[in-house]
Structures are given as structure tokens and as C-alpha cells.
Design a protein around this motif. Structure first.
Motif, PDB file in Angstrom:
ATOM      1  N   VAL A  32     -15.030  -2.407  -1.647  1.00  0.00           N
ATOM      2  CA  VAL A  32     -14.661  -1.005  -1.463  1.00  0.00           C
ATOM      3  C   VAL A  32     -13.171  -0.860  -1.743  1.00  0.00           C
ATOM      4  CG1 VAL A  32     -14.457   0.876   0.195  1.00  0.00           C
ATOM      5  CG2 VAL A  32     -16.495  -0.584   0.187  1.00  0.00           C
ATOM      6  N   THR A  33     -12.847   0.049  -2.628  1.00  0.00           N
ATOM      7  CA  THR A  33     -11.484   0.168  -3.135  1.00  0.00           C
ATOM      8  C   THR A  33     -11.012   1.611  -3.055  1.00  0.00           C
ATOM      9  OG1 THR A  33     -11.877  -1.654  -4.685  1.00  0.00           O
ATOM     10  CG2 THR A  33     -10.017  -0.197  -5.164  1.00  0.00           C
ATOM     11  N   ILE A  34      -9.828   1.794  -2.517  1.00  0.00           N
ATOM     12  CA  ILE A  34      -9.201   3.111  -2.505  1.00  0.00           C
ATOM     13  C   ILE A  34      -8.311   3.197  -3.747  1.00  0.00           C
ATOM     14  CG2 ILE A  34      -7.555   4.617  -1.329  1.00  0.00           C
ATOM     15  CD1 ILE A  34      -8.578   3.389   1.300  1.00  0.00           C
ATOM     16  N   GLN A  87      -4.364  -7.785  -2.533  1.00  0.00           N
ATOM     17  CA  GLN A  87      -5.459  -6.836  -2.658  1.00  0.00           C
ATOM     18  C   GLN A  87      -5.011  -5.507  -3.262  1.00  0.00           C
ATOM     19  OE1 GLN A  87      -8.656  -7.796  -1.932  1.00  0.00           O
ATOM     20  NE2 GLN A  87      -7.645  -9.776  -1.673  1.00  0.00           N
ATOM     21  N   TRP A  88      -3.750  -5.435  -3.681  1.00  0.00           N
ATOM     22  CA  TRP A  88      -3.226  -4.212  -4.294  1.00  0.00           C
ATOM     23  C   TRP A  88      -3.064  -4.430  -5.792  1.00  0.00           C
ATOM     24  CZ3 TRP A  88       0.726  -0.695  -1.505  1.00  0.00           C
ATOM     25  CH2 TRP A  88       0.277  -0.426  -0.210  1.00  0.00           C
ATOM     26  N   GLY A  89      -3.469  -3.450  -6.568  1.00  0.00           N
ATOM     27  CA  GLY A  89      -3.321  -3.546  -8.012  1.00  0.00           C
ATOM     28  C   GLY A  89      -2.702  -2.296  -8.583  1.00  0.00           C
ATOM     29  N   PRO A 108       6.711  -7.699  -6.093  1.00  0.00           N
ATOM     30  CA  PRO A 108       5.493  -8.473  -5.858  1.00  0.00           C
ATOM     31  C   PRO A 108       5.087  -8.504  -4.397  1.00  0.00           C
ATOM     32  CG  PRO A 108       7.343  -9.945  -6.273  1.00  0.00           C
ATOM     33  CD  PRO A 108       7.825  -8.547  -6.553  1.00  0.00           C
ATOM     34  N   ASP A 109       5.974  -8.042  -3.517  1.00  0.00           N
ATOM     35  CA  ASP A 109       5.599  -7.884  -2.109  1.00  0.00           C
ATOM     36  C   ASP A 109       4.633  -6.724  -1.928  1.00  0.00           C
ATOM     37  OD1 ASP A 109       7.844  -6.243  -2.932  1.00  0.00           O
ATOM     38  OD2 ASP A 109       8.052  -5.622  -0.840  1.00  0.00           O
ATOM     39  N   GLU A 110       4.496  -5.864  -2.933  1.00  0.00           N
ATOM     40  CA  GLU A 110       3.609  -4.707  -2.853  1.00  0.00           C
ATOM     41  C   GLU A 110       2.445  -4.796  -3.841  1.00  0.00           C
ATOM     42  OE1 GLU A 110       3.742  -2.442  -0.655  1.00  0.00           O
ATOM     43  OE2 GLU A 110       5.780  -2.500   0.134  1.00  0.00           O
ATOM     44  N   PHE A 111       2.701  -5.228  -5.052  1.00  0.00           N
ATOM     45  CA  PHE A 111       1.680  -5.229  -6.107  1.00  0.00           C
ATOM     46  C   PHE A 111       1.616  -6.601  -6.765  1.00  0.00           C
ATOM     47  CE2 PHE A 111       3.673  -1.023  -5.942  1.00  0.00           C
ATOM     48  CZ  PHE A 111       2.586  -0.252  -5.573  1.00  0.00           C
TER      49      PHE A 111
END
Length: 201
Positions: A32-34, A87-89, A108-111
Motif C-alpha cells: 500500500v503506497t501513498i 520506503q520513500w521514492g 538521502p535521509d528523505e528519499f
């Protein structure tokens, strides 16, 4: 995170990203992806109202910081979002492609998952920094999918060659040992036409 949000979200458009993602989740191919679709800024009263190239082609962290500082908090008010950057793209093509690459590179701490196709690395102010930069810095925890077209803009010209710049970035990633994949197609500057050429026999 999708740059050029409406271009992806438009149910009558070429990509119809929300429908594709819903189908992938329904089949269990992805969790499940937002998905967040963000359009570039505009200046309605300006002679050139589009702020897209200023936002997307810049080599700085303004856009990469804008997403977690201003966009994600609004989404988090309604949904529970993982804080795990693995888990963020971030995704898009053309100027949005190098924008997504830059956001992940600088934050890279976020994406940490990047999809960038037909990226406009050649349009970055002061030139494409990545072929020289990537091998010089410690390995970042990124997974990257690149797609380039054999007949992208200026493909057979010595200057502003989009294909050549994408290949240079891919070469630097390979030499530095990154987890990445490069897919080449025979199309021009169109993700739909070029995607067809990728899978054609």
C-alpha cells in the motif's frame, strides 16, 4: 513523490499514474503506497508564468527540502506515513527526472528510491555535475532506475545532448558501485513512445 503531478495524475493522460499504482497495489505487486503528485509553481501575472525549470533543474536542496518541510506535513495530517527513507521514492522524467535525482542525492535521509527517465541533466545551470561528482563522494544509500532514449533531444549533436548526459550519469553510477539499472529505448523525448520501444522484440 511525483514531479509534474497532474501530468501523471490526469486520468485522460498518457501515464494515468494513479490507476497504474492502484492496479499494482491491488495485485500485491507493491505494498500500500501513498502517492503525492506535486505540480511546479507558477506566477500567473508574469510574462513566463512557469517556474518549472527554475525549480527542477537547479542543483541545490530547495526543492528537496520543500517536499518534507511543506508537502509531507500536510499529507501526514490525513495519513500515517512511514519515516523509513528506504520506503520513500521520487519519480519523474525530463527536468523532473534530474530534479528527483538531485532531491535524493542531496537528501538521502528523505528519499532513497529514484526513478528518472529522459532526464534533462544537460539543462542544469553550470552544467551536469554528476559525472564528475558521483565518483568523488562516499557511496550514498540510493537505488536508482534510469531510462534514456536513443533519439532524445539533440541525440546526434555535440552540445546539449540529452542521451549522452544520461549515459554519463549511468557510467558514473556504475563505476562508483551504485545499485542502479539503466534501460535504453529507441524513442525520442516521450516516455510513452520510448517505453514501447524498450519492450519491443
Amino acid at each position: 513523490m511525483f514531479q509534474d503531478g497532474w501530468w501523471y495524475l490526469d486520468p485522460a493522460g498518457e501515464v494515468r499514474g494513479a490507476i497504474v499504482l492502484d492496479n499494482l497495489m491491488h495485485r500485491g505487486d507493491i505494498p500500500v503506497t501513498i502517492s503525492v503528485f506535486v505540480d511546479p509553481g507558477i506566477f500567473p501575472d508574469a510574462e513566463d508564468p512557469k517556474n518549472r525549470n527554475t525549480e527542477y533543474d537547479a542543483f541545490d536542496d530547495r526543492y528537496a527540502s520543500f517536499l518534507p518541510n511543506e508537502i509531507i506535513p500536510e499529507v501526514s495530517k490525513r495519513y500515517s506515513i512511514t519515516e523509513d527513507p528506504d520506503q520513500w521514492g521520487i519519480c519523474r522524467g525530463s527536468s523532473g527526472g534530474n530534479c528527483g535525482f538531485t532531491a535524493a542525492w542531496l537528501r538521502p535521509d528523505e528519499f532513497r528510491r529514484v526513478t528518472a527517465f529522459l532526464s534533462s541533466f544537460t539543462q542544469m545551470p553550470d552544467g551536469n555535475p554528476y559525472p564528475e561528482l558521483i565518483p568523488r563522494v562516499p557511496l550514498k544509500p540510493l537505488r536508482i532506475f534510469l531510462q534514456a532514449g536513443h533519439r532524445d533531444l539533440h541525440w546526434n549533436e555535440p552540445e546539449r545532448n540529452w542521451l549522452a548526459n544520461n549515459l554519463r550519469v549511468a557510467t558514473a553510477l556504475a563505476e562508483a558501485g551504485y545499485d542502479f539499472r539503466l534501460v535504453l529505448g529507441d524513442g525520442g523525448h516521450s516516455p510513452v513512445r520510448d517505453a514501447v520501444s524498450v519492450v519491443a522484440p
